[in-house]
Motif scaffolding. Structure first.
Motif, mmCIF file in Angstrom:
data_model
loop_
_atom_site.group_PDB
_atom_site.id
_atom_site.type_symbol
_atom_site.label_atom_id
_atom_site.label_comp_id
_atom_site.label_asym_id
_atom_site.label_seq_id
_atom_site.Cartn_x
_atom_site.Cartn_y
_atom_site.Cartn_z
ATOM 1 N N GLU A 162 36.460 33.999 50.605
ATOM 2 C CA GLU A 162 36.805 34.083 49.189
ATOM 3 C C GLU A 162 35.546 34.017 48.326
ATOM 4 O OE1 GLU A 162 40.080 32.178 46.095
ATOM 5 O OE2 GLU A 162 39.689 31.199 48.024
ATOM 6 N N PHE A 163 35.411 34.994 47.462
ATOM 7 C CA PHE A 163 34.347 34.995 46.456
ATOM 8 C C PHE A 163 34.902 34.355 45.186
ATOM 9 C CE2 PHE A 163 33.591 38.742 49.131
ATOM 10 C CZ PHE A 163 32.266 38.556 49.481
ATOM 11 N N LYS A 164 34.168 33.410 44.631
ATOM 12 C CA LYS A 164 34.575 32.764 43.388
ATOM 13 C C LYS A 164 33.427 32.830 42.385
ATOM 14 C CE LYS A 164 38.161 29.538 44.895
ATOM 15 N NZ LYS A 164 38.627 28.121 44.808
ATOM 16 N N LYS A 165 33.574 33.743 41.431
ATOM 17 C CA LYS A 165 32.570 33.946 40.391
ATOM 18 C C LYS A 165 31.163 34.027 41.001
ATOM 19 C CE LYS A 165 35.270 31.773 36.708
ATOM 20 N NZ LYS A 165 35.305 30.742 35.664
ATOM 21 N N TYR B 3 29.674 37.795 38.654
ATOM 22 C CA TYR B 3 30.945 37.072 38.603
ATOM 23 C C TYR B 3 32.057 37.760 39.395
ATOM 24 C CZ TYR B 3 28.308 34.905 34.845
ATOM 25 O OH TYR B 3 27.315 34.290 34.118
ATOM 26 N N VAL B 4 31.772 38.019 40.656
ATOM 27 C CA VAL B 4 32.766 38.662 41.527
ATOM 28 C C VAL B 4 33.712 37.604 42.090
ATOM 29 C CG1 VAL B 4 33.091 39.851 43.727
ATOM 30 C CG2 VAL B 4 31.338 40.638 42.133
ATOM 31 N N LEU C 270 32.951 43.792 39.910
ATOM 32 C CA LEU C 270 34.105 44.242 40.683
ATOM 33 C C LEU C 270 35.140 44.788 39.704
ATOM 34 C CD1 LEU C 270 35.584 44.420 43.411
ATOM 35 C CD2 LEU C 270 36.449 42.103 42.983
ATOM 36 N N VAL C 271 35.349 46.106 39.719
ATOM 37 C CA VAL C 271 36.242 46.723 38.738
ATOM 38 C C VAL C 271 37.653 46.937 39.268
ATOM 39 C CG1 VAL C 271 34.364 47.840 37.495
ATOM 40 C CG2 VAL C 271 35.486 49.065 39.366
ATOM 41 N N GLU C 272 37.817 46.896 40.590
ATOM 42 C CA GLU C 272 39.145 47.079 41.172
ATOM 43 C C GLU C 272 39.150 46.483 42.574
ATOM 44 O OE1 GLU C 272 43.139 48.487 40.879
ATOM 45 O OE2 GLU C 272 41.555 48.687 39.382
#
Length: 305
Positions: free
Chosen positions: A9-12, A26-27, A228-230
């Protein structure tokens, strides 16, 4: 129903090369276990930078800073020792990179040697055969295990590198455009291999090949200018980008349309994007689209103003 805990998990998550230059911004995304997730976007958008943060490769450079959190089974990778992370997160690079001074046999076992883990001869033999079989390479090399890894063809070398990464039984396998330097036949072998491997390991793959993403990935992350746009199911995410538009990713949209939805949707994409973009990259110089002028020399078409 209880939600399934993500394996990664990526958190910001942010990656900065300097105080003024943020390559990843901030992904946030949760990666499901035993899936293949494709990371896509134009060159320089932060795909490989994000991927390498998972393996703590940026720790090798003092000026690169990684902020936020990257959780592996709930543990923050950024607070762990690199050697512990790399036992659990394997990495395969764009070009095949077997250790040139090592035999095929020793290449597979190199992770154990680098970690100071001693194995019996029987365990070494079992590990080498298991890993080479898992990448469909055993029958091709079982009689030449003492030859250098560089003796193999490009596709075989890349499969050897995957076997080397799998030897430590990682939770996650990172792949940075692993087929970009391979011919179509070798690429097909690697793709078929990845579909089998996802039963054992979670895979994140950076690719510019939208057709490849469609063939092998269940999830896709689309990045642009470090953001990250989508993120979501590969087919649905591609459709959303093509039909609704994301500012700045016209090239991705037209490529996805050509690769995934067929060339006929390009005309609809033109209507969607013509207010914001003037050019789309395409990969078929025979494409005929109303209201667009084909420029075959530059492999792009220009929208009317």
């Amino acid at each position: 129903m209880e939600s399934v805990k993500p394996i990664l998990e990526f958190k910001k998550t942010c990656v900065s090369y300097t105080k003024q230059t943020m390559a990843v911004k901030y992904v946030s995304a949760a990666i499901e276990r035993n899936t293949i997730t494709a990371i896509m976007g134009p060159s320089g958008c932060g795909k490989s930078t994000l991927l390498r943060a998972v393996n703590l490769m940026h720790n090798l450079y003092q000026n690169i800073r990684v902020d936020g959190e990257i959780l592996l089974n709930g543990e923050n990778i950024l607070a762990m020792e690199p050697i512990d992370v790399r036992r659990r997160v394997g990495m395969v690079f764009q070009r095949p990179a077997p250790f040139p001074t090592m035999s095929i046999y020793d290449n597979v076992l190199s992770g154990f040697a680098l970690n100071g883990i001693k194995l019996s001869k029987a365990k070494k033999d079992e590990t080498v055969e298991r890993c080479l079989r898992s990448v469909a390479l055993w029958e091709e090399v079982k009689d030449v295990l003492n030859k250098k890894g560089t003796f193999l063809s490009g596709g075989q070398q890349q499969r050897l590198c995957i076997a080397r990464a799998l030897a430590m039984k990682p939770d996650v396998l990172l792949m940075d455009e692993p087929t970009s330097a391979l011919d179509p036949i070798a690429t097909k072998h690697i793709e078929e291999l990845l579909l089998e491997l996802q039963k054992e390991v979670t895979i994140l793959i950076v690719t510019h090949n939208m057709g490849q993403a469609k063939r092998i990935s269940s999830k896709s992350m689309f990045m642009y200018l470090g953001e990250l746009v989508e993120y979501g199911d590969t087919a649905k995410s591609a459709a959303d980008i093509v039909k609704t538009g994301v500012k700045g990713v016209g090239a991705i949209a037209s490529d996805l349309a050509a690769e995934i939805y067929g060339l006929e949707i390009i005309a609809e994409s033109i209507e969607t994007y013509k207010q914001n973009f003037t050019r789309f990259l395409i990969f078929d110089d025979s494409l005929q689209v109303d209201k667009a002028k084909i420029n075959k020399s530059s492999m792009c078409f220009t929208l009317p103003h």
